[in-house]
Design an enzyme around this catalytic site. Structure first.
Site, PDB file in Angstrom:
ATOM      1  N   GLU A 404       7.990   8.954   6.951  1.00 23.47           N
ATOM      2  CA  GLU A 404       7.262   9.062   8.217  1.00 23.47           C
ATOM      3  C   GLU A 404       7.162  10.508   8.681  1.00 23.47           C
ATOM      4  O   GLU A 404       6.114  10.931   9.189  1.00 23.47           O
ATOM      5  CB  GLU A 404       7.924   8.196   9.288  1.00 23.47           C
ATOM      6  CG  GLU A 404       7.955   6.714   8.976  1.00 23.47           C
ATOM      7  CD  GLU A 404       6.590   6.135   8.635  1.00 23.47           C
ATOM      8  OE1 GLU A 404       5.557   6.692   9.084  1.00 23.47           O
ATOM      9  OE2 GLU A 404       6.538   5.131   7.908  1.00 23.47           O
ATOM     10  N   HIS A 495      -1.973   1.877   0.645  1.00 16.56           N
ATOM     11  CA  HIS A 495      -0.695   1.474   0.065  1.00 16.56           C
ATOM     12  C   HIS A 495      -0.897   0.845  -1.314  1.00 16.56           C
ATOM     13  O   HIS A 495      -0.082   1.028  -2.220  1.00 16.56           O
ATOM     14  CB  HIS A 495       0.027   0.468   0.965  1.00 16.56           C
ATOM     15  CG  HIS A 495       0.409   1.005   2.311  1.00 16.56           C
ATOM     16  ND1 HIS A 495      -0.393   0.857   3.422  1.00 16.56           N
ATOM     17  CD2 HIS A 495       1.508   1.681   2.731  1.00 16.56           C
ATOM     18  CE1 HIS A 495       0.195   1.431   4.465  1.00 16.56           C
ATOM     19  NE2 HIS A 495       1.354   1.931   4.076  1.00 16.56           N
TER      20      HIS A 495
END
Length: 908
Positions: A404, A495
């Site tokens: 992140e 993803h």
């Protein structure tokens, strides 16, 4: 700090290594040069001066006018300048060019350049559509994409606050062919159905008012277990700075039981020890690394704003106890410091933006009081879910924190657009650095089978491999594994496809010295990549960065071998196979369904660059004969065509609203059937002299209407009588209309039904159900049956495929709602012989098997098979006749209209 490399004495001329750009005269990469950039002015001045002096190489006409400085970074003697392309003063999306230089004793040498500068742009920059209308269209488009039920989205009672709002950010040119002038609008709010936060970046054609690009601002870690995801907001809460207090050392116990040292602040006014690390960023900055307690907040409260009542985690003594451990606060605070230290010590980077920005982590967020099982970067801070019975708090994994925080590094350097290949590149780099930091911290050997796992430490009971969200050692390649999907699915595969590229990067780290590999990837990210780069540009950037760092021939071979092994080579997209017949290639359209009937197909298409407004084309379903242009090229977007083999009906959207149009396949004039300020919901239907449609009258309200030959005004059915009622999912056969209704009964309750209306007699037949519907979906009607999808059990979204005789007798499920073979139908289409179901599973499960696929059943339900075994996304089917179906297939990475005349089988 990485030692600066020495600058060679005077530049020695030599042939430049030039990689041509695609769709532009400007090269995508220039290397192998050492050219004098002069001594005067800023680094940005020198960069633009170099591009102007080498105009024959770069083909950039006026760098002084058309390139604006975005960022200039200095690392020792190295200087990197990012320049934003302007077209007549308007930003070009993804148009960035990077110039790399070295400076010593006041003199600069240019060592290379790379990026995207689009030389074919000719579009005007005066909009015909106002910002106000663009915002309205962007919000409507987002609501339509959230329309999981197929009905118009319920926006609440009059006077309620709208579920979504839009903010205009000015004009942007999309670099498609000669360019498309758009309004950039960010749509934020709450999904009316799921109550999850929404963030969408929408680009609305500034001439016609049609949203031509939309993607989510989500930058989540993703979960193997399909946990809830949220969308981050780009609104900045402002720098969080250290208050009065002194830096002290404390401790806490991580989730794995290890006691670690924590950098804290002691506040003497209340004698509290606070998770605020103001010691690391001492270079004149008051910024700190802070960890905030949001356990009583829902994800929508923190992803769009900074709540005024949240506090940093605190303790009466410097040793934080069990509560902070179980919340994930100890892990989050410790890990944020480790990630900061990594970027500072290995790459010389001061915080996520390179300029000492505050690092804020919000820990323990819920989903309306229930577990939130994910984490995300929202443009200003990290947000970590508190986990559930199986998943620990998401901050309890160093690779998740590193992932992140790396999104913050990416956003403040190459700013890779979070959609499609550039989004997959964004995810791949976040995975690479997150896991690099994690494996080094834990001393994991690079040749360990567990080394490439992401999120493997999050689970309470599952094994690491069963728990992991992704595996960079999964061996995926472009030719065997790339999954083509629309931006509505995983933002175009960010993803789904990331481990193809991250796998190549991880192989490099296994073959080279770890720190050298990290420096190569970091240099490629910060000094080469630009916002719209895909896998090929990413490979070129990494190879060029390796050359910059003067790696050995052996190591350079290892770098190229890693990309070759994952199929990331020039024109790799051409190696993706398909088991379908192409009818119309590279549609370059958005939110437009194809149609079929009477042996013909109809579909919307832009030009190959996607710069033109959409036109409607028609062709024979057997692939013979010439294709026909049906719609006029009048600057409007012509979408959602249908045909019965004689007539084509479609919707034309422009800045003044929408028209329902028709034209004979044989030619002749275009007729306007109905005009609507708010457009039409889903596709119209046509059969002989009858046209059926659902017209939007205002947000959340729509009526089903029909026109017969000779009618001067539509006839509307009166099923939807209140603002919250809805009518949709219609189909037409033999003068009978099948459709679904949703009637509001008060107190948040709805009543769902499926009906058949006979136009000739005016009689309506309500189809019996086998239980009490929680929802009904798309209908399909034939000369014998009505088919529809229905949800009667509160489960994970599965629905039954139901069939009844036209008179309402003989109701059966040809596909059950529960069981191993249960589907997640989004829509269906039927011929006399077969029913084809478009089934898509929850988006959080990122595997080929869970992508939208087509399943075909015989009319009696005795036969079931996959329509196609293509990888990637299949959707929006239209039945032709027999078992033939046409649909939009994204397997190749772009949308094609394809067909099969029979099912492919089980695709095992």
């Amino acid at each position: 700090m990485v030692p600066a490399q020495a600058v060679a004495a005077p530049p020695t001329p030599g042939p430049a290594e030039v990689v041509p750009g695609k769709g532009t005269s400007t090269p995508s990469l220039v290397g192998g040069i050492r050219e004098d950039a002069g001594a005067g002015g800023s680094a940005a001045d020198a960069a633009k001066r170099h591009l102007a002096e080498k105009k024959n190489r770069y083909r950039i006409d006026r760098p002084d006018r058309d390139l604006a400085p975005v960022q200039s970074l200095t690392n020792g003697a190295s200087e990197t300048v990012r320049l934003q392309q302007k077209h007549h003063g308007v930003d070009v999306l993804g148009g960035q060019y990077v110039v790399r230089m070295e400076k010593k004793n006041g003199k600069r040498v240019v060592t290379g350049a790379s990026g995207k500068y689009f030389t074919a742009l000719t579009t005007g920059t005066t909009p015909e559509v106002s910002e106000e209308l663009a915002v309205e269209r962007a919000v409507d488009a987002t609501l339509a994409q959230l329309d999981r039920e197929g009905f118009a989205v319920d926006t609440g009672d009059e006077g309620d606050a709208p579920p979504l709002t839009g903010t205009a950010h000015g004009l942007v040119v999309l670099p498609k062919g000669p360019g498309v002038l758009t309004h950039h609008v960010t749509v934020r709010g709450t999904d009316p159905a799921t109550r999850q936060p929404v963030l969408r970046e929408v680009y609305v054609d500034a001439q016609a008012g049609y949203p031509i690009l939309q993607y989510s601002g989500i930058k989540t870690f993703g979960t193997a277990g399909g946990g809830r995801s949220a969308s981050g907001s780009m609104s900045a809460p402002g720098q969080r700075v250290a208050a009065d207090g002194s830096a002290v050392k404390g401790s806490g116990v991580k989730f794995d039981g290890r006691t670690v040292e924590l950098d804290l602040t002691h506040e003497p006014s209340n004698n509290q020890y606070v998770m605020r690390d103001a010691a690391r960023m001492r270079d004149g900055s008051k910024a700190a690394i802070s960890t905030w307690d949001v356990r009583k907040k829902s994800v929508d409260e923190v992803s769009r704003q900074w709540p005024s009542d949240v506090l940093e985690f605190r303790s009466p003594n410097p040793a934080f106890g069990k509560e902070a451990t179980e919340a994930g606060a100890v892990d989050a605070h410790w890990a944020a410091g480790r990630v900061y230290d990594y970027y500072k010590s290995v790459h010389g980077r001061d915080s996520l933006d390179g300029r000492g920005m505050a690092i804020n982590s919000m820990v323990g967020v819920t989903y309306y009081g229930t577990p939130y099982v994910n984490a995300f970067w929202d443009g200003t801070k990290m947000v970590y879910g508190g986990g559930d019975a199986e998943y620990r708090p998401f901050s309890a994994a160093l690779d998740v924190v590193g992932h992140e925080m790396t999104h913050g590094v990416v956003e403040n350097s190459a700013n890779l657009v979070y959609a499609g290949q550039s989004g997959a590149l964004n995810e791949a780099i976040a995975d690479y650095f997150g896991n690099a930091i994690d494996t080094d911290a834990h001393g994991t050997p690079m040749d360990s089978p567990e080394a490439g796992l992401l999120g493997e430490g999050l689970c309470r009971t599952k094994s690491p491999r069963a728990c992991a969200t992704r595996d960079m050692n999964d061996g995926r390649t472009t030719s065997k594994s790339f999954l083509g999907v629309d931006f509505g699915t995983d933002n175009g595969g960010v993803h789904l496809n990331s481990t193809i590229f991250s796998g190549a990067l991880w192989d490099i780290r296994k073959d080279l010295d770890r720190t050298l590999a990290d420096r190569i990837v970091y240099r490629a990210l910060t000094e080469y990549m630009t916002p719209l780069d895909g896998f090929t540009e990413g490979r070129n950037a990494v190879v060029a960065a390796a050359k910059d760092l003067k790696v050995s021939a052996k190591d350079l071979n290892a770098v190229t071998r890693a990309f070759n092994g994952h199929g990331i080579v020039t024109d790799w997209e051409l190696a993706i196979g398909a088991d379908t017949d192409q009818l119309l290639g590279k549609l370059e359209t958005k939110d437009s369904r194809p149609g079929a009937g009477g042996g013909w197909w109809v579909a919307s298409k832009s030009n190959e660059s996607g710069s033109e407004a959409y036109s409607v084309w028609a062709g024979r379903a057997d692939g013979t004969g010439e294709k026909k242009l049906i719609s006029p090229n009048d600057g409007r977007y012509h979408i959602n065509p249908v045909t019965d083999g004689r007539t084509v009906v479609w919707e034309a959207r422009g800045r003044f609203g929408a028209d329902l149009l028709s034209r004979s396949l044989a030619g002749g004039p275009v007729k306007t059937l109905v005009q609507s300020r708010y457009g039409f919901h889903q596709q119209a239907k046509v059969e002989g002299d009858v046209v059926v449609f659902v017209q939007n009258f205002r947000r959340g309200a729509a009526l089903l209407g029909y026109l017969r030959k000779g009618d001067t005004e539509p006839t509307y059915l009166d099923d939807a009588v209140s603002r919250r009622d809805a009518i949709a999912q219609h189909s037409l056969k033999g003068g009978k209309i099948a459709y679904g209704t949703r009637i509001y009964k008060g107190h948040g309750k709805y009543e769902y039904s499926v009906k058949v209306f006979d136009i000739a007699s005016g009689k309506t037949t309500v189809m019996p159900q086998l239980g009490t519907p929680l929802n009904v979906g798309q209908t399909a009607i034939t000369s014998k049956y009505v088919f529809w999808t229905v949800d009667e059990i509160a489960d994970q979204g599965q629905r039954a495929v139901r069939r009844a005789n036209l008179d309402g007798t003989g109701v059966i499920d040809i596909s059950k709602e529960q069981g191993a073979d249960a589907l997640y139908p989004a829509s269906l289409t039927a011929s006399e012989d077969a029913v084809t179901v478009w089934s898509r599973t929850p988006d959080t499960q990122y595997r080929n098997e869970t992508l939208p696929k087509l399943w075909q059943f015989s009319a009696d339900g005795s036969r079931r098979a996959r329509m196609s075994c293509n990888r990637g996304e299949q959707g929006l089917p239209a039945a032709v006749s027999g078992t033939q179906v046409v649909w939009i297939d994204s397997s190749a990475g772009y949308a094609d209209l394809v067909t099969r005349t029979r099912p492919a089988g089980n695709c095992g």
